[in-house]
Design a protein around this motif. Sequence first.
Motif, short mmCIF file in Angstrom:
data_model
loop_
_atom_site.label_atom_id
_atom_site.label_comp_id
_atom_site.label_asym_id
_atom_site.label_seq_id
_atom_site.Cartn_x
_atom_site.Cartn_y
_atom_site.Cartn_z
N LEU A 33 -87.91 -15.21 80.64
CA LEU A 33 -89.07 -15.57 80.70
C LEU A 33 -90.17 -15.20 79.05
CD1 LEU A 33 -89.05 -15.03 84.25
CD2 LEU A 33 -89.61 -17.27 82.89
N ALA A 34 -89.24 -13.74 78.50
CA ALA A 34 -90.55 -13.29 77.01
C ALA A 34 -89.90 -13.92 76.24
CB ALA A 34 -90.13 -11.72 76.73
N GLU A 35 -91.44 -14.69 75.14
CA GLU A 35 -91.15 -15.00 73.71
C GLU A 35 -91.05 -13.71 72.89
OE1 GLU A 35 -94.79 -17.29 73.21
OE2 GLU A 35 -93.88 -18.79 75.14
N GLY A 36 -90.27 -13.70 72.76
CA GLY A 36 -89.63 -12.72 70.97
C GLY A 36 -88.51 -12.22 72.28
N THR A 37 -88.20 -10.55 71.17
CA THR A 37 -86.47 -10.54 71.42
C THR A 37 -87.36 -9.04 72.60
OG1 THR A 37 -85.84 -11.49 69.34
CG2 THR A 37 -84.45 -9.77 70.19
N SER A 38 -86.01 -9.09 73.01
CA SER A 38 -86.18 -7.84 74.49
C SER A 38 -84.03 -6.89 74.19
CB SER A 38 -86.10 -8.36 75.75
OG SER A 38 -88.01 -8.41 75.70
N THR A 39 -84.64 -5.67 74.09
CA THR A 39 -82.45 -5.10 74.67
C THR A 39 -82.91 -4.47 75.82
OG1 THR A 39 -82.42 -4.35 72.04
CG2 THR A 39 -81.67 -3.17 72.99
N ILE A 40 -81.85 -4.65 76.13
CA ILE A 40 -81.33 -3.78 77.03
C ILE A 40 -80.43 -3.26 77.31
CG2 ILE A 40 -80.57 -4.64 79.59
CD1 ILE A 40 -81.95 -7.52 79.16
N ARG A 41 -80.17 -1.81 77.31
CA ARG A 41 -79.21 -0.52 77.56
C ARG A 41 -78.15 -0.70 78.31
NH1 ARG A 41 -81.09 3.71 76.65
NH2 ARG A 41 -79.19 4.27 74.76
N VAL A 62 -81.61 -17.22 73.59
CA VAL A 62 -80.19 -16.77 72.60
C VAL A 62 -79.80 -15.22 73.13
CG1 VAL A 62 -79.25 -16.81 70.33
CG2 VAL A 62 -81.20 -18.07 71.01
N ILE A 63 -78.37 -14.90 73.31
CA ILE A 63 -77.77 -13.78 73.54
C ILE A 63 -76.47 -13.31 72.93
CG2 ILE A 63 -76.54 -12.56 75.19
CD1 ILE A 63 -77.90 -14.30 77.31
N GLU A 64 -77.32 -11.89 72.74
CA GLU A 64 -76.48 -10.94 71.27
C GLU A 64 -76.25 -10.06 72.26
OE1 GLU A 64 -78.02 -10.70 67.93
OE2 GLU A 64 -77.82 -12.66 67.06
N GLU A 65 -74.41 -9.21 72.00
CA GLU A 65 -74.45 -8.18 73.10
C GLU A 65 -72.64 -7.91 72.67
OE1 GLU A 65 -73.08 -8.72 77.31
OE2 GLU A 65 -73.34 -10.79 76.86
N THR A 73 -83.53 -12.99 73.39
CA THR A 73 -84.35 -14.19 72.30
C THR A 73 -84.68 -14.41 73.85
OG1 THR A 73 -83.12 -13.67 70.56
CG2 THR A 73 -85.78 -15.14 70.61
N GLY A 74 -85.69 -14.36 74.05
CA GLY A 74 -86.46 -15.27 75.59
C GLY A 74 -86.62 -16.98 75.21
N PHE A 75 -86.70 -17.56 76.25
CA PHE A 75 -87.45 -19.19 76.37
C PHE A 75 -89.45 -18.59 76.68
CE2 PHE A 75 -84.39 -18.99 79.56
CZ PHE A 75 -85.34 -18.75 80.58
N GLY A 76 -89.32 -17.79 77.54
CA GLY A 76 -90.72 -17.83 77.56
C GLY A 76 -91.34 -18.87 78.56
N ARG A 77 -92.47 -19.74 78.26
CA ARG A 77 -92.88 -20.12 79.46
C ARG A 77 -92.17 -21.61 79.96
NH1 ARG A 77 -98.10 -20.65 81.11
NH2 ARG A 77 -98.32 -18.15 80.26
N HIS A 78 -91.34 -22.22 78.64
CA HIS A 78 -90.74 -23.02 78.15
C HIS A 78 -89.33 -23.25 77.76
CE1 HIS A 78 -94.59 -24.48 77.17
NE2 HIS A 78 -94.64 -23.56 76.19
N PRO A 79 -88.04 -23.50 79.01
CA PRO A 79 -87.19 -23.20 79.80
C PRO A 79 -86.83 -24.87 78.91
CG PRO A 79 -88.07 -23.82 81.31
CD PRO A 79 -88.93 -23.11 80.80
N PHE A 80 -85.97 -24.57 78.12
CA PHE A 80 -84.69 -26.10 77.89
C PHE A 80 -84.25 -27.05 79.03
CE2 PHE A 80 -80.89 -28.01 76.51
CZ PHE A 80 -81.47 -29.20 76.09
N HIS A 81 -84.12 -28.14 79.60
CA HIS A 81 -83.72 -28.95 80.08
C HIS A 81 -82.87 -29.03 80.20
CE1 HIS A 81 -84.42 -33.38 82.13
NE2 HIS A 81 -83.90 -31.95 83.24
N ALA A 82 -82.86 -27.80 81.15
CA ALA A 82 -80.65 -28.23 81.41
C ALA A 82 -80.52 -29.64 82.26
CB ALA A 82 -80.06 -26.81 81.75
N LYS A 83 -79.31 -29.76 82.13
CA LYS A 83 -78.75 -30.73 83.69
C LYS A 83 -78.76 -30.10 84.84
CE LYS A 83 -77.25 -35.40 84.51
NZ LYS A 83 -76.17 -35.84 84.69
N GLU A 84 -77.60 -29.42 84.83
CA GLU A 84 -77.15 -28.70 85.51
C GLU A 84 -77.10 -26.99 85.35
OE1 GLU A 84 -73.81 -31.90 88.04
OE2 GLU A 84 -73.08 -30.04 86.72
#
Length: 430
Positions: A33-41, A62-65, A73-84
Amino acid sequence: MDMIVTPTGKLQGDIQALSSKNYTTRYLLVAALAEGTSTIRFPAHSEDSDALRRCIRDLGAVIEEDDEKIVVTGFGRHPFHAKELNVGNAGAVLRFLMSVAALLPEVTFVNTYPQSLGKRPHDDLISALQSMGVEVEHQNGRLPITIRGGRPRGGKIQVSGSVSSQFLSSLLFLAPLLEEDSEIEVLNDLKSKVVVGQTLEVLEQAGIVVHASDDLMRYRVPGRQQYRAQTYTVQGDYPGSAAVLAAAAVTDSDVTVRRLLENSKQGERAVVDVLRSMNVPLTHEDGIVRVQGNGKLTAGEFDGDEFTDGVLAMVAAAVFAEGTSRFYNVENLRYKECDRITDYLAELRKAGANVEEKRDEIIVHGRPEGVEGGVEIDAHFDHRVIMALTVVGLRAKRPIRIKDAHHVAKSYPNYFEHLQALGAQVEWVK
């Protein structure tokens, strides 16, 4: 895959607690939900956290691990329109994402576990979303569920907390992104308040302002906020560790579990106090719990709402305690992956335990001499039931067979490997 649990008299060793599922899922969500890149350790790797990874990726994150971290890398308040979206058997993931889906024109949550998550009700969250101008198509409050949103409204929002606190948490994740300020009022009762505390803690870490009343029944949430992209570190998981600690408590043991913070906001931290009150020899300092069990426990009375996901493991320990134990205020256990009161107690009785139920209580008449075992047990596809029944099997007189025990991967994929490392006799069979 089934698991054969053979009675094991002695456990010994030193393990690291797995990472918290609850914190991992919340950190993944706020990172998306953030706009930008976060790291979860040190994220948890389980079916639930994997389900959220999959869904937020479908929504545009976008997820790299690697072995130690996830970068989102989040989508903020604009998630992609996934059908399911397919959340698997993860109820919390479904409920959190139902509110996020309100930002989209239309998305359907499919039903891939009709005998488990497919049976669980979500009416209270559906009603709240509908009051915010979101159209929801559902099957008597159950999956499959289609959300038609686009522009949910803030303002005055009411939600019942009598079945699950996840509905409230879901709305708290959404409300900061709305154009309007919101006032959220919890109706009836609020189950698992300590878990709401975890949500509020993560929101604060993500830079979100929420004004909560002292009793956690009312909230003021300013709109037009932005989630802050940053680095999070996941703490050790008490709910999963509860079963390991219970296993150590009912056997002759010297077991150390690391990464369990004394000041954690996880309600299941209370299992340490529960075991201590049952006269289990243990210490807890510097994030390390050491149990030097002698198999001798005494009964007690406990408010299970304080440690919801640790109740079944503590009930398993109480099966071998001297006297009668009572776990009260636990009705919300009926609305999990299975009915964790009726279904779980039915399996305990098969193994030889003396247990009884009320609507919101579990009563255990302890049998310090042990239980017979020698039976095949249905864990009802429930990871917590699987872990707790394993504890009983370790102290039974004859082996027990737990059907479909691979579903433990929902929260603790390496549970049985950890038990084997401590000396438990457990074996996978087809």
